[in-house]
Design an enzyme around this catalytic site. Sequence first.
Site, PDB file in Angstrom:
ATOM      1  N   HIS A 168       0.819  -1.227   0.000  1.00 56.44           N
ATOM      2  CA  HIS A 168       0.000   0.000   0.000  1.00 56.44           C
ATOM      3  C   HIS A 168       0.847   1.269   0.000  1.00 56.44           C
ATOM      4  CE1 HIS A 168      -4.032  -1.857   0.732  1.00 56.44           C
ATOM      5  NE2 HIS A 168      -3.239  -2.859   1.056  1.00 56.44           N
ATOM      6  N   ASP A 430       3.741   9.355  -1.400  1.00 50.81           N
ATOM      7  CA  ASP A 430       2.574   8.573  -0.998  1.00 50.81           C
ATOM      8  C   ASP A 430       2.337   7.499  -2.051  1.00 50.81           C
ATOM      9  OD1 ASP A 430       0.375   7.912   0.531  1.00 50.81           O
ATOM     10  OD2 ASP A 430      -0.395   9.964   0.642  1.00 50.81           O
TER      11      ASP A 430
HETATM   12  P1  ADP Z   1      -2.677   6.875   4.483  1.00 50.15           P
HETATM   13  O1  ADP Z   1      -3.117   5.508   4.112  1.00 50.15           O
HETATM   14  O2  ADP Z   1      -1.197   7.070   4.375  1.00 50.15           O
HETATM   15  O3  ADP Z   1      -3.185   7.353   5.793  1.00 50.15           O
HETATM   16  P2  ADP Z   1      -4.545   7.754   2.395  1.00 50.15           P
HETATM   17  O4  ADP Z   1      -4.824   9.113   1.907  1.00 50.15           O
HETATM   18  O5  ADP Z   1      -4.315   6.751   1.335  1.00 50.15           O
HETATM   19  O6  ADP Z   1      -3.300   7.875   3.398  1.00 50.15           O
HETATM   20  O7  ADP Z   1      -5.750   7.211   3.263  1.00 50.15           O
HETATM   21  C1  ADP Z   1      -6.165   7.858   4.419  1.00 50.15           C
HETATM   22  C2  ADP Z   1      -7.567   7.351   4.811  1.00 50.15           C
HETATM   23  O8  ADP Z   1      -7.796   7.622   6.179  1.00 50.15           O
HETATM   24  C3  ADP Z   1      -8.670   8.043   4.053  1.00 50.15           C
HETATM   25  O9  ADP Z   1      -9.748   7.154   3.886  1.00 50.15           O
HETATM   26  C4  ADP Z   1      -9.071   9.203   4.970  1.00 50.15           C
HETATM   27  O10 ADP Z   1     -10.418   9.582   4.841  1.00 50.15           O
HETATM   28  C5  ADP Z   1      -8.822   8.607   6.332  1.00 50.15           C
HETATM   29  N1  ADP Z   1      -8.295   9.651   7.247  1.00 50.15           N
HETATM   30  C6  ADP Z   1      -7.073  10.225   7.190  1.00 50.15           C
HETATM   31  N2  ADP Z   1      -6.925  11.132   8.184  1.00 50.15           N
HETATM   32  C7  ADP Z   1      -8.085  11.120   8.860  1.00 50.15           C
HETATM   33  C8  ADP Z   1      -8.561  11.850   9.989  1.00 50.15           C
HETATM   34  N3  ADP Z   1      -7.784  12.771  10.555  1.00 50.15           N
HETATM   35  N4  ADP Z   1      -9.810  11.574  10.452  1.00 50.15           N
HETATM   36  C9  ADP Z   1     -10.576  10.655   9.820  1.00 50.15           C
HETATM   37  N5  ADP Z   1     -10.192   9.956   8.741  1.00 50.15           N
HETATM   38  C10 ADP Z   1      -8.965  10.179   8.272  1.00 50.15           C
HETATM   39  C1  G6P Z   2      -0.869   3.405   5.728  1.00 53.40           C
HETATM   40  C2  G6P Z   2      -0.371   1.974   5.711  1.00 53.40           C
HETATM   41  C3  G6P Z   2      -1.363   1.049   6.430  1.00 53.40           C
HETATM   42  C4  G6P Z   2      -1.623   1.599   7.833  1.00 53.40           C
HETATM   43  C5  G6P Z   2      -2.083   3.048   7.777  1.00 53.40           C
HETATM   44  C6  G6P Z   2      -2.290   3.654   9.154  1.00 53.40           C
HETATM   45  O1  G6P Z   2      -2.035   3.467   5.011  1.00 53.40           O
HETATM   46  O2  G6P Z   2      -0.209   1.549   4.357  1.00 53.40           O
HETATM   47  O3  G6P Z   2      -0.851  -0.258   6.507  1.00 53.40           O
HETATM   48  O4  G6P Z   2      -2.589   0.817   8.494  1.00 53.40           O
HETATM   49  O5  G6P Z   2      -1.113   3.821   7.080  1.00 53.40           O
HETATM   50  O6  G6P Z   2      -1.126   3.511   9.937  1.00 53.40           O
HETATM   51  P1  G6P Z   2      -1.086   2.680  11.311  1.00 53.40           P
HETATM   52  O7  G6P Z   2       0.356   2.584  11.641  1.00 53.40           O
HETATM   53  O8  G6P Z   2      -1.869   3.494  12.267  1.00 53.40           O
HETATM   54  O9  G6P Z   2      -1.718   1.349  11.067  1.00 53.40           O
END
Ligand code: ADP
Ligand code: G6P
Length: 531
Positions: A168, A430
């Site tokens: 991911h 990302d």
């Molecule tokens: P990552 O997987 O690195 O966190 P992504 O943008 O691919 O980044 O996915 C983030 C997911 O988590 C999205 O579905 C987003 O809506 C959710 N998310 C991220 N930050 C928050 C937050 N502060 N509160 C609620 N949902 C969040």
């Molecule tokens: C990214 C990673 C996921 C992970 C998420 C949140 O999306 O690819 O594997 O679950 O971040 O991070 P955390 O360490 O809280 O699981």
Amino acid sequence: MSRLIIVSNRLPVSLDATEDGSYSLRQNVGGLATALGPYHKAHRDCLWVGWSGISPHQCSQEDLQDIQQAYKDRRCLPIFLSQEEIDGYYDGFSNNTLWPLFHDFSHEAQFNPDDWDMYQTVNRRFAQALEPIINKDDTIWIQDYHLMLLPQMLRKRFPEVSIGWFLHIPFPSEEIFRSLPWSREILEGVLSANLLGFHTTDFVSSFIASVGRIFPESSVNQDGLIEMPDGHHAAVDAFPIGIDYNLYARTSRSGLAQDMRRGIEFSAGKSKSHFHSFMSAEGDAAAEAASQEGSWWSHHHLEDQPELDLSRSATASINQKENKIIVSVDRLDYTKGLPERLKAFGLMLEKYPEWTGHVTYYLLATPSREDVASYRELKAQVDELVGRINGRFSLLAWTPIHYITRSLSIKPVCGIYAAGDVALVTPLRDGMNLVAKEYLACHDGREGSLVLSNMCGAADELTDAFIVNPYDIDMVCEALHKALEISPQEACARNVRMQARLKVRTAANWSQTFLETLRQVTTAGMSEKRI
Ligand code: ADP
Ligand code: G6P
């Protein structure tokens, strides 16, 4: 009966110990949980195995049984890790070594042999938990960088079972990957899967280059089929992840999200009504998130409003700018480029003073991985920058940045997206970035501009966004200014093209495509063995 077993570090929900000695289940935030959650929910033959998020020493034997039952009811099998395992495997090797290295932050990566030992131990713990439940017809889908040794461990025990692995996050260049002292073992670990998936073709190319460099005796054909010296084949391909578009479009139109949106618009001086419904929507959201007291709107009492209006009309008489809203939603992670983004916003206020009093930035940034020092340092840096910008540019009744560090559930998040005239999504690196896609779904059929980093997988697909280099503060500042000024017609035209793609390339489509390809490569591999 053949089942799909999803295996990831985190389950879709984690357990939190509360102060009164009970436990609460919390929806996990992050791209993996967002993408796979709906699939797991919709398929009754799908089991999800992952870390419970809690150490077994924190609960009694009786509690443990209740916890296991609560997870079982959700078709999840929790794995309990000790604090020592969490420190070495999760905070250590996963988040202090692989995460920074794979995101091109090699200077942050620490190569600690004890963490590597613990990474192996915990991957083995996952294998041991899975072994008794795997049937030969099951499909095992392993997720992400935490479990890169697991395919090999399971393969030894189940030579015929179908194993897929998806990353991911980005896969780094061959030169960076090679700097990992255990790069060979990591590759051997994942190459035991039948199918390896990445977000983009660039990540696939970097992976193939690494395999070629570390195993010069291996070969790869034009279809991305890698043949290892021992005769084992692994297929490699790009599967760009999508979102449940309809879910986000629909949720953004829900009553709570719309109340949030109107409240935010009111608070940013875009409309004069709906303050009460906003207050109650925000209250509902806070209850839903079961979060801390002292919410971010508490200083905005109704009595303050005459002052707010007076100040706004004072700035409005200087210029006739329409008030605008910028939004962003992130985990507080150094890969997300929050300090650079804040500097670009501050620069815009300085360079284009006509925005003073007329643009409000809603910054939702939830703390993440707080046991890792670099994350704590980032939080302090973001707190300070927000304070500096607010201190420098605020008017008596206008604050440029609304900074929210709570984790919110999907409805309020969609309300925030829906309120944003512009979404500022500028990660330094990302794998994909789902936030950019969610924002567009929440603007289904209407305007709203996306300023998007060229350093994320989503930039390959969302080419009609304002694409920026997130390290170039000037460039982000100019793009932000343009995105705020764009006509609704142009914004709509850009969005229609991107939304059309997102409606087709959904999360469901992503998992179906991956699993269908896995089925094909596994079947082909078996018939080859029979010949
Ligand atoms: P990552 O997987 O690195 O966190 P992504 O943008 O691919 O980044 O996915 C983030 C997911 O988590 C999205 O579905 C987003 O809506 C959710 N998310 C991220 N930050 C928050 C937050 N502060 N509160 C609620 N949902 C969040
Ligand atoms: C990214 C990673 C996921 C992970 C998420 C949140 O999306 O690819 O594997 O679950 O971040 O991070 P955390 O360490 O809280 O699981």
